[in-house]
Scaffold this motif. Structure first.
Motif, mmCIF file in Angstrom:
data_model
loop_
_atom_site.group_PDB
_atom_site.id
_atom_site.type_symbol
_atom_site.label_atom_id
_atom_site.label_comp_id
_atom_site.label_asym_id
_atom_site.label_seq_id
_atom_site.Cartn_x
_atom_site.Cartn_y
_atom_site.Cartn_z
ATOM 1 N N ALA A 250 6.587 56.562 -16.734
ATOM 2 C CA ALA A 250 5.248 55.985 -16.560
ATOM 3 C C ALA A 250 4.146 57.026 -16.728
ATOM 4 N N SER A 251 4.521 58.303 -16.718
ATOM 5 C CA SER A 251 3.552 59.392 -16.855
ATOM 6 C C SER A 251 3.580 60.023 -18.237
ATOM 7 N N THR A 252 4.127 59.318 -19.219
ATOM 8 C CA THR A 252 4.218 59.881 -20.562
ATOM 9 C C THR A 252 2.846 60.219 -21.119
ATOM 10 N N ASP A 253 1.877 59.347 -20.922
ATOM 11 C CA ASP A 253 0.530 59.588 -21.450
ATOM 12 C C ASP A 253 -0.357 60.358 -20.484
ATOM 13 N N ARG A 254 -0.218 60.093 -19.198
ATOM 14 C CA ARG A 254 -1.003 60.824 -18.202
ATOM 15 C C ARG A 254 -0.277 60.736 -16.864
ATOM 16 N N PRO A 255 -0.428 61.779 -16.009
ATOM 17 C CA PRO A 255 0.300 61.795 -14.730
ATOM 18 C C PRO A 255 -0.055 60.592 -13.867
ATOM 19 N N GLN A 256 0.957 60.044 -13.209
ATOM 20 C CA GLN A 256 0.785 58.875 -12.362
ATOM 21 C C GLN A 256 1.471 59.095 -11.017
ATOM 22 N N VAL A 257 0.919 58.459 -9.991
ATOM 23 C CA VAL A 257 1.559 58.387 -8.684
ATOM 24 C C VAL A 257 2.238 57.030 -8.588
ATOM 25 N N GLY A 258 3.366 56.975 -7.880
ATOM 26 C CA GLY A 258 4.113 55.732 -7.795
ATOM 27 C C GLY A 258 4.063 55.082 -6.429
ATOM 28 N N HIS A 259 4.446 53.815 -6.397
ATOM 29 C CA HIS A 259 4.546 53.038 -5.164
ATOM 30 C C HIS A 259 5.729 52.098 -5.314
ATOM 31 N N PHE A 260 6.494 51.904 -4.252
ATOM 32 C CA PHE A 260 7.665 51.031 -4.302
ATOM 33 C C PHE A 260 7.505 49.877 -3.336
ATOM 34 N N PHE A 356 8.239 48.810 -8.874
ATOM 35 C CA PHE A 356 7.606 50.119 -8.904
ATOM 36 C C PHE A 356 6.252 49.960 -9.590
ATOM 37 N N SER A 357 5.207 50.456 -8.970
ATOM 38 C CA SER A 357 3.871 50.353 -9.563
ATOM 39 C C SER A 357 3.252 51.735 -9.643
ATOM 40 N N TYR A 358 2.325 51.909 -10.597
ATOM 41 C CA TYR A 358 1.809 53.247 -10.899
ATOM 42 C C TYR A 358 0.300 53.232 -11.077
ATOM 43 N N GLY A 359 -0.318 54.363 -10.720
ATOM 44 C CA GLY A 359 -1.755 54.514 -10.869
ATOM 45 C C GLY A 359 -2.144 55.973 -10.773
ATOM 46 N N LYS A 360 -3.431 56.237 -10.933
ATOM 47 C CA LYS A 360 -3.913 57.620 -10.947
ATOM 48 C C LYS A 360 -3.816 58.279 -9.584
ATOM 49 N N ASP A 361 -3.710 57.471 -8.520
ATOM 50 C CA ASP A 361 -3.520 57.983 -7.167
ATOM 51 C C ASP A 361 -2.717 56.945 -6.395
ATOM 52 N N LYS A 362 -2.391 57.276 -5.164
ATOM 53 C CA LYS A 362 -1.533 56.381 -4.389
ATOM 54 C C LYS A 362 -2.196 55.034 -4.157
ATOM 55 N N GLN A 363 -3.475 55.026 -3.824
ATOM 56 C CA GLN A 363 -4.140 53.750 -3.573
ATOM 57 C C GLN A 363 -4.108 52.864 -4.812
#
Length: 679
Positions: A250-260, A356-363
């Motif tokens: 999920a971070s191939t293009d840019r770093p991501q934080v995950g949530h489960f 699993f969900s992803y975004g630029k930060d945890k929130q």
């Protein structure tokens, strides 16, 4: 900030509506109130509208989050409206309607509130309302559910024309208390703030009751035996095993934080026969797919399939997802479209395990998961009474790559240096470790606060801002299993780990003849063996992610300086110092940098010194314990006392982005001790 009575009532109503996720999703919807105030220039009463501005959240809305506009000027925009093809120009025109300084930027939904002839208006995104809005025969279902009390307004992208449509619908249906917006949500109105709130809640309640009473019992189809949820412990273990790989993809293009997430609705959806078809249709409400992308990535293997097989399949599905997303962009992008923001999925669904969900930060990652859960609820409602029929792909693209959304992204502040990085700090419940945790969090990292003492770790995590910023784990670094559990907690909380600080330690200060074998073993178990175990587990996660990483050892001046009465401690620090060099040489091929910090004389705020080490060192040097910090400072070249914050600064210097080509280095943080100069 002094507000009008209308604005105060609006904020209170917004908080009540926003506090219940059944009413609207995070940052979704907007509310408004109209009233009069004195024009400070003319002294005359002026009609104003207070409305939630762009980017705010109803549940936490404050006065500065409101835009305040003059109604006469806002309504005059109808006369200069250039038509739907140019309606985006109207957002800039809202700025000329603002009353006074300050407040939030007006949102795209401002026209909806200003043009509707009602003193109070709510626009919300309840799952039950969107289910009707996204049903294939939503218009007929809306009439069946509400009669003439709630009217249907067909899909139109948010904007000035939608405001005109809603205003016309209200005017043509004087008995109506609100409307269902096709593919979008609901809008309700009232003469008073309380009436508006009651009408909003009535629309939501009646839609929910209609779906419950009218809907079929298994809208997602029968359960598939090959998609049944794993038992909880197995499910969490499988999720922890998959999380680093998925975060790396999920971070191939840019770093991501995950949530489960493995809540019952998610697991039930993924266990049902229709989940592949429905997931492929994607989400519908604009708020949903802006957070989740147009569709998720769905694993098509049984929950207990061998991990090696799952890994290979996920990598292949990820390649296919990226290709399909790029094709979607190319199908609809125009010459003036914003550049593609990235082709990686924001949502990954694993039947039997969870989401699993992803975004630029945890929130952002957490909220993306919440939005997909909203989408599941919407699909459930629509399929129970009809057929889920989201807006078409071209319209989704128009929303996702809307220039107004791009402008909103440009207004966001720049990311901090450690944004989207996950740090695990051992011994972070006090002293140097606590200072490091605070500094890394301040620079944007999510921090796993690891400490032997649970209450200390929990207190620091709370200081750092709670679960979206930090999580506490209890760990004994001499225990392999506890270390594995700590990293499992980290990857379940944030998707992976990028930065590890080996800081946990104790100090035993005795002459050689008084140092027991037990002293030696304890000192080495905690710091030499413990650092090795933590670094080994960190490397497992980092190599699986494929994103590189940082491992930092908090060693000591004593790693290179020979002093009396300190054999166990100094030998252990020398062991740690050489671990830095050994691991730097081994892990460089994986992009993992390993460096160290050599502090000295960190007395104030230090858990080690407070635990008896300070008294023993003071006795060795013949000074009062209370004067030990000053004593250490006076023997340095700079004559300055070293504090935990200075060590934390060195950790940030090594990991914050400027020293990208540095590994195997030890940074002295000792105010200058010539005998400890590195050679």
């Amino acid at each position: 900030m002094t507000l009008s009575p209308e604005a105060d009532a609006l904020l209170a109503r917004s908080h009540r509506l926003g506090a219940d996720p059944r009413n609207t999703n995070y940052a979704g919807g907007n509310t408004s109130a109209k009233g009069t105030a004195t024009d400070p220039v003319s002294g005359a009463d002026t009609e104003l509208m207070w409305v939630k501005g762009s980017g705010g959240d109803l549940g936490t809305l404050t006065g500065p989050g409101l835009a305040v506009l003059r109604l006469d000027r806002l309504r005059a925009l109808v006369d200069v409206y250039p038509g739907e093809e140019r309606e985006d120009e109207m957002v800039a025109a809202f700025d000329y309607c603002l009353h006074g300084k300050g407040g939030a930027a007006p949102s795209i939904d401002t026209a909806m509130h200003g043009l509707v002839d009602a003193p109070h208006v709510d626009h919300l995104h309840p799952d039950a309302g969107i289910a009707l809005a996204c049903a294939a025969d939503g218009e007929a279902l809306t009439e069946e559910c509400f009669g003439d009390r709630v009217v249907w307004v067909g899909w139109r992208r948010p904007g000035f024309q939608l405001g005109l449509d809603i205003a016309a619908a209200k005017k043509a249906n004087p008995r109506a208390i609100g409307c269902v917006l096709g593919g979008h949500g609901i809008t309700a109105w009232g003469e008073t703030s309380s009436e508006c709130e009651e009408n909003s809640l009535r629309v939501i309640r009646e839609a929910r009751e209609f779906l419950s009473e009218r809907g079929k019992p298994e809208p997602f189809g029968p359960v598939r035996d090959d998609c049944l949820p794993l038992p909880k412990d197995e499910r969490r273990s499988r999720a922890a095993a998959l999380a680093p790989l998925l975060r790396g993809l999920a971070s191939t293009d840019r770093p991501q934080v995950g949530h489960f997430t493995d809540t019952a609705p998610v697991l039930d959806f993924l266990a049902r026969a229709e989940h592949p078809r429905l997931a492929a249709l994607g989400t519908s409400c604009p708020d949903h797919f802006l957070r989740t992308k147009v569709r998720p990535l769905v694993l098509d293997l049984p929950p207990a399939a061998p991990l090696d097989e799952v890994s290979v399949r996920l990598r292949r599905l990820h390649e296919e997802y990226r290709s399909e997303y790029a094709a979607y962009y190319d199908r609809h992008a125009a010459d003036d479209s914003p550049a593609m923001r990235g082709a990686d999925p924001a949502i990954v669904l694993v039947p039997g395990v969870g989401m699993f969900s992803y975004g630029k930060d945890k929130q952002t990652a957490r909220v993306a998961g919440e939005f997909y859960l909203n989408a599941i609820n919407v699909m459930h409602g629509a399929e129970s009474v009809s057929r889920y029929a989201p807006i078409d792909e071209a319209e989704k693209f128009r929303i996702e790559y809307w220039e107004l959304e791009e402008a909103k992204l440009r207004r966001m502040p720049p990311q901090k240096p450690l944004a989207a990085r996950v740090a695990l700090v051992t011994g972070a419940g006090s002293g140097i470790g606590k200072a490091i945790a605070h500094r890394l969090a301040a620079e944007g990292a999510c921090v796993v606060v690891a400490d032997l003492h649970a209450e200390n770790a929990a207190a620091v995590a709370e200081e750092l801002g709670g679960p979206d910023r930090a999580t506490a784990v209890t760990v004994d670094v001499t225990d392999e299993q506890r270390i594995k559990e700590a990293f499992r907690a980290a990857v379940l909380a944030y998707g992976g780990v990028d930065l590890v600080v080996n800081n946990a330690g104790i100090s035993i200060s005795k002459p050689l003849l008084e140092t027991t074998a037990e002293d030696w073993d304890l000192q080495h178990d905690i710091m030499a063996r413990g650092s090795f175990l933590v670094s080994r587990e960190a490397t497992r996660v980092m190599t699986e992610q494929g994103l590189g990483g940082d491992i930092v050892y908090i060693a000591s001046k004593n790693a290179v300086f020979a002093g009396p009465h300190n054999i166990a401690y100094s030998a252990t620090k020398a062991d740690q110092a050489h671990q830095v060099r050994l691991l730097a040489a081994e892990l460089g091929e994986h992009g993992i940098r390993v460096n160290g910090v050599n502090p000295d004389g960190v007395v104030r705020g230090s858990g080690i010194f407070a635990g008896g080490w300070g008294a023993k060192r003071a006795a060795v040097y013949g000074v009062e314990e209370s004067e030990l910090g000053k004593f250490y400072a006076q023997r340095t070249l700079l004559k300055r006392e070293v504090l935990p914050e200075h060590v934390a600064g060195a950790v940030f210097a090594l990991t914050g982005g400027d020293l990208t080509h540095t590994t195997g280095l030890h940074i002295p943080v000792d105010a200058g001790v010539a005998a400890a100069f590195l050679r």
